[in-house]
Motif scaffolding. Structure first.
Motif, PDB file in Angstrom:
ATOM      1  N   ASP A  97       1.048  -1.499  -0.201  1.00 39.86           N
ATOM      2  CA  ASP A  97       0.016   0.441   0.201  1.00 39.86           C
ATOM      3  C   ASP A  97       0.998   0.961  -0.160  1.00 39.86           C
ATOM      4  N   GLU A  98       1.816   0.898   0.632  1.00 38.71           N
ATOM      5  CA  GLU A  98       3.214   2.344   0.486  1.00 38.71           C
ATOM      6  C   GLU A  98       4.619   2.069  -0.137  1.00 38.71           C
ATOM      7  N   ARG A 134      -0.607  10.205   4.319  1.00 40.46           N
ATOM      8  CA  ARG A 134      -0.787   9.108   3.346  1.00 40.46           C
ATOM      9  C   ARG A 134      -2.661   8.688   4.217  1.00 40.46           C
ATOM     10  N   CYS A 323       8.431   2.908  -6.544  1.00 39.35           N
ATOM     11  CA  CYS A 323       7.962   3.594  -5.522  1.00 39.35           C
ATOM     12  C   CYS A 323       8.066   4.888  -6.327  1.00 39.35           C
ATOM     13  N   LYS A 325       6.746   5.634  -8.597  1.00 41.54           N
ATOM     14  CA  LYS A 325       4.752   6.172  -9.934  1.00 41.54           C
ATOM     15  C   LYS A 325       4.003   6.594  -8.691  1.00 41.54           C
ATOM     16  N   SER A 326       4.078   6.213  -7.248  1.00 41.48           N
ATOM     17  CA  SER A 326       3.425   6.230  -6.498  1.00 41.48           C
ATOM     18  C   SER A 326       3.412   7.997  -5.466  1.00 41.48           C
ATOM     19  N   ASN A 327       4.807   8.093  -5.767  1.00 41.21           N
ATOM     20  CA  ASN A 327       5.513   9.116  -4.501  1.00 41.21           C
ATOM     21  C   ASN A 327       6.748   9.878  -5.048  1.00 41.21           C
TER      22      ASN A 327
END
Length: 344
Positions: A97-98, A134, A323, A325-327
């Motif tokens: 999820d993170e 988040r 990573c 891509k999301s952050n």
């Protein structure tokens, strides 16, 4: 007039009397019972005695993860929702999820406890900031189960011999590493590994020596390769709504209690690692686990070099791409915090 004076005096006394602190109920998820001695001997007693030891106005309802029906991969979502207030986070599992979290324990990054301490000290604030943004969660500390090693029910002489074998993994970074050495990564929940090995659904599995001993893996395996891939870091996260119910002094008291627990587990984890490693192969002293008779596969220089080179060649590049891509600042923050420690 007499009644008025009496009422006024009574009101003054009540106004000057400190209000009784409201009890704060904390619903807590701990490590699974199946993971063994850290949960049993350190974590659960800590929570059961937390109110008494800190003097904080809290009431703790502690439940091991494998008694809740909640999966470890769901922990951050559960914290964010407020269903539970504080959770013993299984870092690799919740990194789905993170991904930022996985930067704490990339394959090859933490070959020993000393390196792990340096990495955690340098990077945990970055992880904490991301969790607060988040998942409305504050990170209260990070600790290790210890080096994660290989157990197989198939004869092996080195890391090369996992080619073609199905190997239990617990995060994507480890899966990519197993693929890079020719193995077939299979994600299996910890509680299902014993049966999966017994039924031949997998031939090998990776975890720490103490957890493997507690879960009876040596009953269904024959060989142990004591080559550390990751340190299996875990942490404590508290929902910010629960955290903010405490005043500043109470927050400092709670944080100090967790600092002490985390340090205690770091020391205990190293003791367990050494002792369980002996227990699994029938050596003495064996004080904390059950004695088995696994074949201890010698660690050769080639295998050590493979794991050491994995950070720059496999684990960091593949993780950084995912990573970012999301952050967007994920890999840049990791380099900022850890480049000197890793030697980039």
């Amino acid at each position: 007039m007499r009644k008025l004076i009496t009422a006024t005096l009574l009101g003054s006394v009540l106004a000057s009397t400190p209000a009784l602190a409201e009890t704060i109920n904390l619903k807590v998820i701990g490590q699974p019972l199946a993971t063994g001695l850290i949960q049993k001997n350190k974590e659960q007693p800590f929570f059961e005695n937390l109110a008494e030891n800190t003097g904080l106005p809290i009431k703790v309802n502690y439940k091991p993860l494998d008694t809740t029906g909640i999966k470890d991969v769901e922990q951050l979502r559960v914290l964010k929702s407020g269903l539970f207030d504080l959770i013993s986070l299984r870092m690799s599992q919740v990194s789905r999820d993170e991904p930022t979290i996985l930067g704490l324990d990339l394959v090859g990054l933490n070959p020993n406890f000393e390196q792990g301490r340096k990495v955690v000290a340098a990077y945990k604030d970055t992880v904490d900031q991301r969790l607060q943004e988040r998942f409305n969660t504050k990170l209260l500390g990070v600790w290790p189960f210890g080096p994660q090693v290989l157990f197989c029910n198939h004869p092996i002489n080195s890391l090369e011999d996992v080619k073609g074998l199905k190997v239990r993994v617990y995060d994507q970074n480890l899966a990519q590493f197993v693929e890079s050495v020719g193995g077939v990564p299979v994600p299996v929940a910890f509680g299902d590994v014993h049966q999966s090995l017994a039924l031949g659904m997998i031939e090998c599995a990776i975890t720490g020596p103490s957890s493997a001993n507690s879960a009876g893996w040596p009953e269904v395996t024959t060989h142990m390769l004591p080559l550390g891939f990751q340190l299996a870091l875990n942490g404590y996260g508290i929902n910010l709504k629960a955290w903010n119910k405490l005043d500043e002094q109470q927050q400092q008291t709670l944080q100090a209690a967790f600092d002490e627990l985390n340090e205690e587990i770091w020391r205990y984890s190293e003791e367990l690692f050494l002792d369980a490693s002996r227990c699994n192969v029938g050596e003495q002293p064996c004080d904390t686990g059950k004695s088995f008779n696994l074949v201890e596969v010698p660690v050769n220089e080639a295998d050590l070099a493979t794991v050491a080179n994995t950070v720059t060649q496999v684990s960091y590049p593949t993780w950084a791409e995912q990573c970012d891509k999301s952050n967007a600042q994920c890999s840049a923050n990791w380099k900022r915090d850890l480049a000197d420690i890793v030697g980039l």
